[in-house]
Motif scaffolding. Structure first.
Motif, PDB file in Angstrom:
ATOM      1  N   SER A 120      21.655   2.331  42.198  1.00  0.00           N
ATOM      2  CA  SER A 120      20.807   2.420  43.392  1.00  0.00           C
ATOM      3  C   SER A 120      20.115   3.782  43.443  1.00  0.00           C
ATOM      4  N   VAL A 121      19.020   3.817  44.192  1.00  0.00           N
ATOM      5  CA  VAL A 121      18.251   5.050  44.313  1.00  0.00           C
ATOM      6  C   VAL A 121      19.135   6.170  44.866  1.00  0.00           C
ATOM      7  N   ASP A 122      19.984   5.837  45.856  1.00  0.00           N
ATOM      8  CA  ASP A 122      20.882   6.849  46.450  1.00  0.00           C
ATOM      9  C   ASP A 122      21.806   7.459  45.407  1.00  0.00           C
ATOM     10  N   VAL A 123      22.444   6.565  44.643  1.00  0.00           N
ATOM     11  CA  VAL A 123      23.378   7.050  43.617  1.00  0.00           C
ATOM     12  C   VAL A 123      22.627   7.881  42.585  1.00  0.00           C
ATOM     13  N   HIS A 124      21.460   7.407  42.206  1.00  0.00           N
ATOM     14  CA  HIS A 124      20.667   8.117  41.200  1.00  0.00           C
ATOM     15  C   HIS A 124      20.298   9.504  41.703  1.00  0.00           C
ATOM     16  N   ASP A 125      19.879   9.606  42.978  1.00  0.00           N
ATOM     17  CA  ASP A 125      19.510  10.910  43.543  1.00  0.00           C
ATOM     18  C   ASP A 125      20.710  11.846  43.569  1.00  0.00           C
ATOM     19  N   ARG A 126      21.889  11.279  43.884  1.00  0.00           N
ATOM     20  CA  ARG A 126      23.097  12.115  43.946  1.00  0.00           C
ATOM     21  C   ARG A 126      23.444  12.633  42.540  1.00  0.00           C
ATOM     22  N   SER A 139      21.044  15.418  41.737  1.00  0.00           N
ATOM     23  CA  SER A 139      21.233  16.701  42.433  1.00  0.00           C
ATOM     24  C   SER A 139      22.493  17.394  41.936  1.00  0.00           C
TER      25      SER A 139
END
Ligand code: GTP
Ligand code: ZN
Ligand code: ZN
Ligand code: ZN
Length: 235
Positions: free
Chosen positions: A14-20, A23
């Motif tokens: 997911s985009v959230d996991v990918h962003d985490r 970062s």
């Protein structure tokens, strides 16, 4: 297919996991960068398609700088340690990172490798990334400079098709130019045009590990990766 990046497919990661993930990677990359700066080591992230000639560039560099500069390498590979072994044979102390199913290196893998090799006395640490024009572009490793090897047999439109990688590049080595006489349809001018369309500060160097073309300019550039070439690369 890569478990951490899902190769950009939001259904797999997911985009959230990918962003985490990214970062966390940036934090680790900043830490690596501090290590390199404190030790005065120039870290160069060398990227490009499978078989673009990345290891051959480093072997030629090692031959030219033997006895003049202390070089080391980290070589990322999905399944083998062939590149690290080749570099070791070329006289470059090297550490292999076998990534399994990850199609890129990340900053934590590089940090881990640093703990298993003597790197702090080096002048230049080359990090040969996994052969791939996509994911390595989004993972900062803490490097000072990003170099992309693009061989003349890959197609002149690759910078336009994979702009993220070429946007990030400080320098593009157009490799295997000794093959141009056999490739009547390929023009280095067209590659340069494509690079000018995607790179914020286009820099290209025609290179051949076989003939040594471009090697002097490449070695010069390594002394100061922020420099531009005195004139537009001759194409
Ligand atoms: N003619 C010619 N062939 C080259 C040159 N550089 C590399 N090659 C050949 O291209 C093939 C791939 O070279 P490598 O150096 O293994 O490429 P790589 O990018 O490190 O490959 P991976 O790490 O597997 O992605 C080999 O067969 C090399 O001999 C060159 O300057 N000229
Ligand atoms: Zn550390
Ligand atoms: Zn290689
Ligand atoms: Zn990946």
């Amino acid at each position: 297919m890569c478990e951490s990046c899902g190769c950009g497919d939001p259904h797999l990661v997911s985009v959230d996991v990918h962003d985490r993930v990214l970062s966390e990677n940036d934090r680790q990359a900043a830490h690596n960068r501090e290590h390199f700066a404190a030790a005065g080591v120039l870290a160069v992230n060398l990227m490009g398609s499978p078989g673009a000639g990345k290891t051959a560039v480093l072997e030629a560099t090692a031959r030219r700088l033997a006895g003049r500069r202390k070089l080391g390498a980290i070589a990322g590979d999905l399944a083998t340690d062939h590149d690290a072994a080749r570099l070791q044979r070329a006289g470059v102390p090297s550490r292999s990172i076998t990534t399994g199913n990850a199609c890129h290196l990340d900053a934590a893998m590089v940090h881990h490798a640093l703990h298993h090799m003597a790197w702090s006395g080096l002048d230049i640490l080359f990090i040969e990334n996994v052969g791939n024009l996509v994911c390595p572009a989004v993972y900062d490793l803490g490097e000072r400079a990003n170099v992309v090897a693009l061989s003349v047999t890959e197609g002149e439109d690759k910078p336009l098709k994979y702009p993220v990688m070429f946007k990030k590049a400080d320098l593009v080595l157009v490799t295997k130019v000794d093959l141009l006489p056999h490739l009547p349809g390929v023009s280095v001018d067209h590659i340069w045009d494509a690079l000018q369309r995607v790179m914020p500060e286009p820099r290209m160097l025609p290179f051949s590990a076989t003939t040594g073309e471009g090697l002097d300019e490449w070695i010069e550039w390594l002394q100061d990766p922020s420099r531009t070439f005195r004139s537009e690369p001759s194409v």
